[in-house]
Scaffold this motif. Structure first.
Motif, PDB file in Angstrom:
ATOM      1  N   ARG A  45     -11.596  13.538  19.845  1.00 46.20           N
ATOM      2  CA  ARG A  45     -12.324  14.267  18.625  1.00 46.20           C
ATOM      3  C   ARG A  45     -11.841  13.315  17.197  1.00 46.20           C
ATOM      4  O   ARG A  45     -11.146  12.237  17.803  1.00 46.20           O
ATOM      5  N   PRO A  46     -12.341  14.004  16.578  1.00 46.33           N
ATOM      6  CA  PRO A  46     -12.543  13.250  14.515  1.00 46.33           C
ATOM      7  C   PRO A  46     -10.888  13.082  14.628  1.00 46.33           C
ATOM      8  O   PRO A  46     -10.346  12.497  13.859  1.00 46.33           O
ATOM      9  N   ASP A  47     -10.045  14.056  14.712  1.00 46.77           N
ATOM     10  CA  ASP A  47      -8.772  13.902  14.433  1.00 46.77           C
ATOM     11  C   ASP A  47      -7.986  13.722  16.073  1.00 46.77           C
ATOM     12  O   ASP A  47      -6.594  13.847  15.599  1.00 46.77           O
ATOM     13  N   GLN A  48      -8.325  13.336  16.570  1.00 45.47           N
ATOM     14  CA  GLN A  48      -7.315  12.436  18.487  1.00 45.47           C
ATOM     15  C   GLN A  48      -6.569  13.615  18.750  1.00 45.47           C
ATOM     16  O   GLN A  48      -5.306  12.783  18.362  1.00 45.47           O
ATOM     17  N   ARG A  49      -6.909  14.453  18.101  1.00 48.86           N
ATOM     18  CA  ARG A  49      -5.955  15.869  18.910  1.00 48.86           C
ATOM     19  C   ARG A  49      -5.424  15.379  19.736  1.00 48.86           C
ATOM     20  O   ARG A  49      -3.640  15.890  20.521  1.00 48.86           O
ATOM     21  N   HIS A  50      -6.030  14.711  21.121  1.00 49.51           N
ATOM     22  CA  HIS A  50      -5.256  14.942  22.799  1.00 49.51           C
ATOM     23  C   HIS A  50      -5.654  12.964  22.355  1.00 49.51           C
ATOM     24  O   HIS A  50      -5.358  12.347  22.770  1.00 49.51           O
ATOM     25  N   ASP A  98     -20.286  18.841  18.665  1.00 49.17           N
ATOM     26  CA  ASP A  98     -19.192  19.613  18.143  1.00 49.17           C
ATOM     27  C   ASP A  98     -18.794  19.641  16.577  1.00 49.17           C
ATOM     28  O   ASP A  98     -19.352  18.332  16.090  1.00 49.17           O
ATOM     29  N   ASP A  99     -18.242  19.804  15.619  1.00 51.30           N
ATOM     30  CA  ASP A  99     -18.118  20.279  15.230  1.00 51.30           C
ATOM     31  C   ASP A  99     -16.736  19.952  14.499  1.00 51.30           C
ATOM     32  O   ASP A  99     -16.154  20.487  15.714  1.00 51.30           O
ATOM     33  N   PRO A 100     -15.737  19.161  13.611  1.00 49.91           N
ATOM     34  CA  PRO A 100     -14.866  18.856  13.925  1.00 49.91           C
ATOM     35  C   PRO A 100     -13.387  19.689  14.559  1.00 49.91           C
ATOM     36  O   PRO A 100     -12.807  19.208  14.899  1.00 49.91           O
ATOM     37  N   ASN A 101     -14.312  20.471  13.580  1.00 51.08           N
ATOM     38  CA  ASN A 101     -12.823  21.507  13.159  1.00 51.08           C
ATOM     39  C   ASN A 101     -12.833  22.920  14.485  1.00 51.08           C
ATOM     40  O   ASN A 101     -11.996  24.325  14.753  1.00 51.08           O
TER      41      ASN A 101
END
Ligand SMILES: CC(=O)[C@@H](O)[C@H](O)COP(=O)(O)O
Ligand SMILES: NCC(=O)COP(=O)(O)O
Length: 241
Positions: A45-50, A98-101
């Motif tokens: 995902r854009p925030d590379q949370r995982h 998907d939206d980034p949030n």
């Protein structure tokens, strides 16, 4: 037989939670493939949370040791995602609206609205030899549109199926998914499925034989906490054989 692609997002989440490379995503991918899984899925995902963009390159390198197995990269086709996918060249790319949030994926494409944006993206991915999948709600009438923008496959978004599984709507909802799968197959689209599938519910969905591949991550990771990773991968393979 339905192929199992194991989504390693939650291994990435655990790794990122301590800022060290432990657990190592590539080592878990190797372990998963050694147990017989067909493929590995990640959704950077854009925030590379995982899962991270680096994971995509690293898993692609690993898969060179596993001829015939596949890497599936999922995500929204923003500029960075496309840059990475076009460099990594996975076997399959699943486009997700998907939206980034968003907390997680929770809907399929509105292809009628987004077709002008999707068509050139799909063409560019296919030109690199990447199989393109559109993440779709199980609506039979929408499969023709997915085909019209150039998709090779659809992935049926299975949260509604999973939610209905232990209710008296189980049979009717499953029938809806089978009808959507047949509608896709009737126009030459292969059918993947994913989201909230687990060891209990995956068998009924795949039993009719219309699903080519399932990608499973969240429930599999939770089930592995109790049963062990190797045992869970083997248990899914038994369910899908
Ligand atoms: C598209 C889909 O349903 C899943 O593949 C998605 O990757 C789940 O994302 P999270 O692991 O971020 O919940
Ligand atoms: N496309 C579905 C996927 O990769 C994993 O979804 P989940 O099993 O984590 O819900």
């Amino acid at each position: 037989m339905t192929h199992l692609s194991v989504n390693l997002n939650k291994i990435g989440l655990l790794r990122n939670s301590r800022g060290r490379d432990y657990p190592n995503v590539v080592a878990m991918a190797k372990r998963t493939l050694d147990q017989g899984a067909f493929g590995i899925t990640i959704h950077p995902r854009p925030d590379q949370r995982h899962a991270t963009y680096k994971d995509a390159y690293d898993i692609k390198t690993l898969l060179q040791q596993y001829p015939g197995r596949e890497l599936n990269i999922e995500g929204f086709p923003d500029a960075k995602f496309l840059e990475v996918v076009l460099e990594v060249v996975p076997d399959q790319c699943t486009l997700v609206p998907d939206d980034p949030n968003q907390l997680t994926s929770d809907h399929g494409w509105n292809v009628a609205r987004d077709q002008d944006a999707l068509r050139p993206v799909i063409a560019k991915l296919r030109d690199k030899g990447i199989r393109v999948v559109l993440f779709m709600d199980p609506v039979p009438e929408n499969m023709t549109l997915a085909k019209s923008v150039g998709a090779d496959r659809v992935e049926l978004y299975t949260e509604a199926y999973a939610n209905a599984y232990h209710t008296d709507q189980q049979a009717s909802v499953n029938e809806e998914y089978q009808e959507a799968a047949l509608a896709a197959k009737s126009i030459g689209l292969e059918v993947n499925a994913g989201h909230d599938l687990d060891l209990e519910n995956v068998g009924l969905l795949c039993a009719p034989g219309h699903i080519t591949e399932v990608s499973i991550g969240h429930a599999l990771t939770v089930e592995a906490l109790e049963l062990g990773w190797d045992n869970v991968v083997k248990a899914y393979l038994d369910q899908l054989s």
